[in-house]
Design a protein around this motif. Structure first.
Motif, mmCIF file in Angstrom:
data_model
loop_
_atom_site.group_PDB
_atom_site.id
_atom_site.type_symbol
_atom_site.label_atom_id
_atom_site.label_comp_id
_atom_site.label_asym_id
_atom_site.label_seq_id
_atom_site.Cartn_x
_atom_site.Cartn_y
_atom_site.Cartn_z
ATOM 1 N N UNK B 28 0.848 -1.187 0.000
ATOM 2 C CA UNK B 28 0.000 0.000 0.000
ATOM 3 C C UNK B 28 0.885 1.237 0.000
ATOM 4 N N UNK B 30 1.374 5.315 0.315
ATOM 5 C CA UNK B 30 0.706 6.335 1.129
ATOM 6 C C UNK B 30 1.365 7.694 0.952
ATOM 7 N N UNK B 31 0.776 8.666 1.629
ATOM 8 C CA UNK B 31 1.377 9.999 1.671
ATOM 9 C C UNK B 31 2.771 9.952 2.292
ATOM 10 N N UNK B 32 3.001 8.947 3.119
ATOM 11 C CA UNK B 32 4.326 8.786 3.706
ATOM 12 C C UNK B 32 5.351 8.433 2.640
ATOM 13 N N UNK B 33 4.985 7.548 1.728
ATOM 14 C CA UNK B 33 5.895 7.203 0.631
ATOM 15 C C UNK B 33 6.157 8.423 -0.246
ATOM 16 N N UNK B 35 6.081 11.564 0.623
ATOM 17 C CA UNK B 35 6.964 12.516 1.314
ATOM 18 C C UNK B 35 8.402 12.026 1.243
ATOM 19 N N UNK B 36 8.609 10.739 1.446
ATOM 20 C CA UNK B 36 9.959 10.205 1.339
ATOM 21 C C UNK B 36 10.502 10.382 -0.070
ATOM 22 N N UNK B 38 9.810 12.737 -2.107
ATOM 23 C CA UNK B 38 10.226 14.141 -2.214
ATOM 24 C C UNK B 38 11.563 14.367 -1.516
ATOM 25 N N UNK B 223 12.607 1.217 0.672
ATOM 26 C CA UNK B 223 11.241 1.735 0.542
ATOM 27 C C UNK B 223 10.508 1.019 -0.586
#
Lengths: 350, 350, 350
Positions: B28, B30-33, B35-36, B38, B223
């Protein structure tokens, strides 16, 4: 000139049996933390990788990794428990209870359950029982750890020794399965081997390895709000015992767990921490390998879809684990062994 | 002592034409991926930077970067396809289809479409057609890659050679525009230059550059769930071909794409991967530069608001690209050239 | 061969008083950015750590850290303002206004409010008034900075000098409290010391320290979309003034703010930036320490639950701050002092 407003942390004399410690800065865990956890360790266990597999398995939603929960709760306890610690000596009786989802806020409290002055007069051992809870006050993690802490004043008298009796392992009836009865697809999980296929005494070399960088362990340790100085300050540590920053032991636990996917892919979640010691320090530049031994195989009361394995995972530095390096003839851990971790995982059954 | 439960990956002999590989650990994103992603590359293309610009352009929501999708799908294929690869030889016929949003779960399957034993008797080339899908079973990425894989047993007989015919480039009628007809504001996008302003043969030095650190490429590669050992294990690699960990080639693609913003800012999305090769290895400490050449200019059937440019982006290490370094007189890539990537981007029109 | 489509940034001659600059790539900030911010700095201030404490304090939701907002807005201004800057000279009149929550999209515009050619004929000082807004056009940050920028052509004539008058500090009636009247629990916040307990002239050594790694400052700087080349290109910088990449000054501000938790734990939010200078460059490998002095104690109009402290935080490299290192007898900052930051924090009252 005195920094009256600065927190110097607790010294051995500050701990008394029965004392309650309220840990500060409750921490909301998010999808951002989960992504960073993936970037730091690369773990690919099914429920923490994908929402679809998590929900199929019986979770309400994709859960946070058990060890991320451990690190966040552990981190909360550092300012009051181990800011002046010399060493983190052990863990026991750790149980993961309510699952943690993105958006949950974790807070922690600890009770001092043992103190024992060391003969050197400069340090003592403190035992704390720590409980992490979510915003609904449900327990997410309950565990005991003990640390060697410096005395503020070497002349201060030794307190009465209290050493708590601790279980060797968490019994099966105290394990929580954080997911309902669902389905588990081994073609998607990375391995055909289920609970039924493992036997006590079986040993697995996890083959893979991971070299640690300074930036990585510091990013991780700050993410967990762990403030122990030895991980961050090279200006001081260059003159310290090792000349280098020491990697947070929990970082090594997470690396070992991620490496264990190769051989234990279906260990979908950690249910308990039975014990563990950081047997040698780990530094940036070290390459971590791991191997595991199945110590016990437990039925989980009330569940036929999932069983538990008590596992010892041993992590080494700069030494492959094909020959399962562990202890020397003197009974002591080999110098390459950095972690001896005894925990219980949940594995779907046939 | 044998690790019967450990996944050793597939060797050349394990692949047969027509074979289907189900890749593990659906992931899945996410916004976390995001941000990473970026933090790792710093890309500033309008739709992946801001929700408002993405929605104005015609996306349902802020999309994930096409290359993040590529890396995640690619990562899924590594355990079954390239764990024992010597080299990642090429890509072809890659099309990005349904856009990917935070919360989507990506899974992947591959079909073996070609095998060819090498004369050295120790390796062979495997061609796979991989398809990444979201949780609604919509195709998000479809591509072919070929890798050189070790044989388990050098004595094993060579299979019948099958080499698939592959297109030189994805034709315009196979491109998907992942956004509806919206509006695009060049005062916010970083450049006034639209599709109309580019011409085949035009070359652009992207000027900027980025030095790679070990921690960065390993964070990225984990990641993406990419488990290829050469990226992570310095303890082994110090004795390897290069004495160092090798940077995942996809990390270099993403750096080059981020650098290409300076000159191709309005290339809002990648629609196709026509081909690509990692012409020399990249290591931590290398500084990556890039330049691009417009290879072709394509109308997108049914759309007058957006066109496509086929672009070759060349990345170098430790060499500025003002003179467009590419191949030597012998027709081979210069030793400083690390990436030769042929892809198709979507650019809004006047 | 000219890269007509590449953005070379503005030179001193390109700025005229009254000119408006629209900054590109509006950026949506998410929980992913917040997690990375935690991993990069480890800040544990109550409202940005936990949703429960944030909401109890009177925020609608868990807010983004003020400095993350600062860095994102600052990063937006770099391509048009400081791509050709030699030095970032100062900040003034900075006010944080509407709180920023996950999902907000930040964009920025600047007005040139001053220009002054330097006598060396090669550079000049540009003053810009920058405003960051969210997707509802509410101001989230309003500030002035001035930078020394290279001239494109040394022969170009000097413009008429305009130097704006700037306040020494933001007055109390211009401070915004971004949260309603709630409750604040000092047992959870990390310190018993409230606004009432601080006095002007009080100095606090923050004790803790943080060593910077290349990967960390580059991850941070890319996360903020800050494209200044000196932070990223070792291939060029090895031959530059310092032989090394320079750490983005804002990275040091965030480290100092995180360190200030130990002594200023209840400074829950930054309301204003009164001034600041990056007095010496910081590099990877440097260990940053910090100390603070309370400069002023302000009542916030209309609020009895919260007050403001004007604080100077000084950061040093490779020097502990027990003796509050600051300026030499010549009135200049000591070479170990890397940051002199004058800002106003909000602190709950008794």
């Amino acid at each position: 000139m005195t920094n009256r407003k600065t927190d110097a942390g607790n010294y051995f004399e500050d701990f008394t049996v029965g004392q309650e410690l309220v840990h500060t800065s409750p921490r909301t865990v998010t999808e951002g933390d989960a992504a960073l956890y993936t970037a730091l360790y690369g773990a690919r266990f099914a429920p923490t990788s994908g929402a679809t597999t998590a929900e199929a398995l019986g979770y309400d939603r994709q859960p946070m990794d058990s060890l991320l929960v451990f690190h966040v709760v552990f981190g909360k306890t550092v300012p009051e428990v181990s800011l002046n610690a010399v060493a983190n000596l052990g863990y026991a009786a750790g149980t993961f209870q309510a699952p943690v989802y993105a958006g949950d806020t974790l807070s922690a409290r600890s009770e001092v359950i043992g103190v024992k002055a060391n003969r050197d007069g400069r340090t003592g051992v403190v035992y704390v029982h720590s409980v992490g809870r979510n915003q609904r006050d449900e327990v997410v993690l309950d565990y005991v750890r003990w640390v060697m802490v410096r005395k503020r004043d070497e002349a201060s008298p030794a307190p009465e020794t209290v050493v708590p009796e601790l279980p060797k392992a968490v019994p099966a009836d105290q394990l929580t399965v954080p997911f309902g009865e669902g389905s588990f697809d081994t073609t998607l999980s990375g391995s055909p081997h289920l609970w039924d296929d493992y036997e006590p005494g079986e040993r697995i070399d996890h083959v893979d390895a991971m070299t640690i960088e300074e930036a990585e362990h510091m990013l991780a340790t700050r993410l967990y709000h762990n403030t122990a100085k030895v991980h961050f300050n090279q200006h001081v540590e260059q003159h310290g015992r090792f000349g280098r920053r020491i990697v947070y032991g929990g970082h090594v636990i997470s690396i070992a767990r991620a490496l264990s996917f190769n051989g234990l892919a279906n260990a979908v979640s950690i249910a308990a921490i039975n014990g563990g010691s950081h047997t040698n320090p780990t530094f940036a530049g070290d390459t971590v390998y791991a191997w595991s031994e199945v110590l016990d195989k437990l039925e989980v009361p009330g569940r036929t879809d999932v069983g538990a394995l008590r596992v010892r995972t041993v992590a080494t530095k700069d030494r492959a684990c094909a020959d399962f390096p562990y202890k020397g003839e003197d009974g002591k851990h080999l110098p390459e062994v950095v972690l001896d971790f005894d925990y219980t995982v949940l594995v779907p059954r046939r």
